[in-house]
Design a protein around this motif. Structure first.
Motif: not given
Length: 561
Positions: A89-95, A109-113, A177-180
């Motif tokens: 759940w806390t994975d960054r989107i950018q990962k 980019g660095l923090e949003a999860d 973004l979660v779907a992607l």
């Protein structure tokens, strides 16, 4: 239990005249509704019709648009991958989406999860008019979503402060973004993942995630609006379910029936209880749902409208939570006009205000679409749920009023609150909304006697949002005006342009039936104005479009200049 259920069913049955009155007041073609209590379906009914001609009755198998109730499935899909250790759940989107890097706030980019996206705290402005165009057209492709989000405003326009994890701002695209991410982890299209991992295991055969699911189905509710001559008009809905745009499917793009959504609620409550009560015996065999306790908890507080009485509500991941009795029960409904600061009528119609000694939680969501609203309320303490669906919303949210009537009867809340006066007030406000808030301000700002240049001067293609969105101004193929606009090369989005002021054209015109049938998603008439920039030599350099009420107008340069 049977004696108790008989009494409950009797109370629910007595609600039918009130619900029929709600249907009449809100002028929706149909209302379909059902109840679960102690894990069992105890009541179902439908009134009205699923089509604009009022010839085909709605029933518990009729498929309605889910709108934002689609988010429940997105968070559940993510929960499966979390349970399998493939996602946190806390994975960054950018990962997973390294291209995600919003320009307005480098912290995103660095923090949003994952949680930030699902609880609406990224602070990114919602690109609603860049994703859904006139007549329900999908105005952008999913491949451009991240790039469009990267240029969305991130600051509060009033304070100038960054909004990330400071403000709650609803954003379907951020949920997308979660779907992607799910697609990149699973290697499957999001629609296929939903079908294989959620719908088929639960036997939800009346839930649509692709257009092919309903193309040959005759029992689909048509989203409707009522015209000035008293007839219903079916709004175009060929893009839903939007399986060709996974982010929109995740945020608002699914459809389902009452029966399937009652199955869904049973499974959600079953999974959640099994995670919190070690003595609980599950009632859904091979329930695929995981992490429900985590998904449905509150993550972001939504202040109560009456802090002396109600507790704050909280938004989770695709669900919101309130403790009843609460003024926030319908805060996500389509009955927003009567709940605005100028009215706050809902404070006088709080169900169960005098009968609940110990507040009990309600967890739900509402999904509002053009000509359609779906509402889901679940009650974990009693393994109960209330599900309602409508295929019209011109004069208020019938699904919300129906749900509150049924909640009151289900739990025997006292004193009995008559919601009909509230519905009448909402309907009256809605009836005047177009004229007072759109047409009259539009007319006041119009200057039809201004100098009008040769309209061919404006013809061309205009590029904005880092070349991810284009507006095409062309000699019109329509009869209403010499110019028209096409959004992002979607030819079926074409709208006539009306002269408004010198170098300003509008893709709105003062005709309520036109506004209803075009179904342009705009809160303010200014969002439907194009202001062309003309240089000293008389050449058009570009145009400004205020696509969002809380953002500065966006610049579109004219290509070839």
């Amino acid at each position: 239990m049977s004696t108790e259920n008989d009494a409950v069913v009797g109370r629910l049955q007595s609600c039918l005249p009130q619900i029929q009155r709600i249907q009449s007041i809100t002028q929706t073609p149909s209302i379909t509704f059902g109840i679960i209590h102690h894990g069992q379906v105890i009541f179902k009914n439908s009134i009205g019709h699923r089509d604009s001609a009022l010839a085909l009755p709605a029933d518990s198998e009729t498929i309605y648009m889910l709108g934002s109730c689609s988010k429940m499935f997105t968070s559940a899909a993510a929960g499966i991958l979390v349970e399998e250790g493939k996602l946190s759940w806390t994975d960054r989107i950018q990962k997973y989406l390294p291209e995600f890097n919003p320009e307005g706030d480098p912290r995103l980019g660095l923090e949003a999860d994952i949680i930030d996206c699902l609880r609406h705290t990224t602070g990114l402005a919602s690109p609603t008019m860049l994703t859904v165009g006139p007549r329900g057209t999908i105005a952008s492709v999913e491949e451009d979503l991240v790039a469009i989000l990267n240029v969305m405003p991130t600051r509060n326009p009033a304070t100038g402060e960054q909004r990330f994890n400071r403000e709650w701002l609803y954003n379907n695209a951020a949920v997308g973004l979660v779907a992607l991410i799910i697609e990149r982890i699973s290697g499957q299209r999001f629609a296929d993942f939903l079908r294989e991992r959620l719908l088929e295991p639960l036997g939800m055969s009346r839930t649509a995630v692709t257009r092919s699911d309903i193309e040959a189905d005759g029992n689909v509710a048509a989203p409707c609006t009522k015209l000035s001559d008293g007839t219903f008009y079916q709004l175009p809905d060929s893009s839903w379910p939007c399986d060709h745009h996974s982010p929109l499917l995740a945020g608002m793009g699914m459809r389902s029936s009452l029966n399937d959504m009652l199955t869904w609620c049973t499974a959600v409550l079953d999974a959640e209880r099994s995670e919190t009560d070690p003595n609980y015996k599950r009632i859904v065999p091979n329930n695929p749902l995981k992490q429900m306790r985590r998904v449905r908890r509150g993550y972001w507080t939504r202040p109560a409208d009456d802090p002396d009485f109600s507790k704050p509500a909280a938004y989770g991941m695709g669900w919101f939570r309130v403790d009843l009795p609460s003024s926030k029960l319908s805060s996500f409904s389509g009955n927003s006009l009567s709940q605005s600061n100028g009215h706050k009528l809902h404070l006088h119609y709080i169900v169960g205000k005098d009968s609940v000694a110990t507040p009990f939680p309600a967890v739900g969501h509402t999904g509002g679409m053009r000509g359609s609203i779906f509402s889901v309320y679940t009650f974990p303490d009693t393994q109960s749920a209330v599900v309602t669906a409508t295929n019209g919303r011109d004069l208020g949210d019938a699904s919300d009023f129906t749900a509150q009537i049924l909640v009151q009867a289900l739990f025997g809340l006292t004193p009995g609150v008559d919601l009909i006066p509230w519905a009448l007030k909402e309907a009256g406000l809605a009836a005047n909304q177009y004229r007072v808030h759109i047409e009259e301000p539009w007319e006041q700002g119009r200057r039809p006697d201004d100098t009008e240049r040769d309209y061919m001067l404006y013809v061309g293609e205009y590029s904005g949002f880092n070349d991810r969105f284009r507006l095409m101004i062309a000699a019109s193929t329509l009869s209403q005006a010499p110019l028209s606009i096409v959004f992002n090369r979607r030819l079926d989005s074409e709208c006539p342009l009306v002269f408004y002021q010198t170098d300003v054209y509008s893709f709105f015109r003062p005709d309520e039936d036109y506004a209803k049938t075009q179904a342009i998603i705009a809160k303010n008439f200014k969002q439907m104005l194009l202001r062309f920039q003309v240089d000293e030599q008389g050449s058009v350099e570009g145009l400004y479009w205020q696509w969002d009420t809380e953002a500065e107008p966006a610049w579109f340069r004219k290509l070839g200049q």
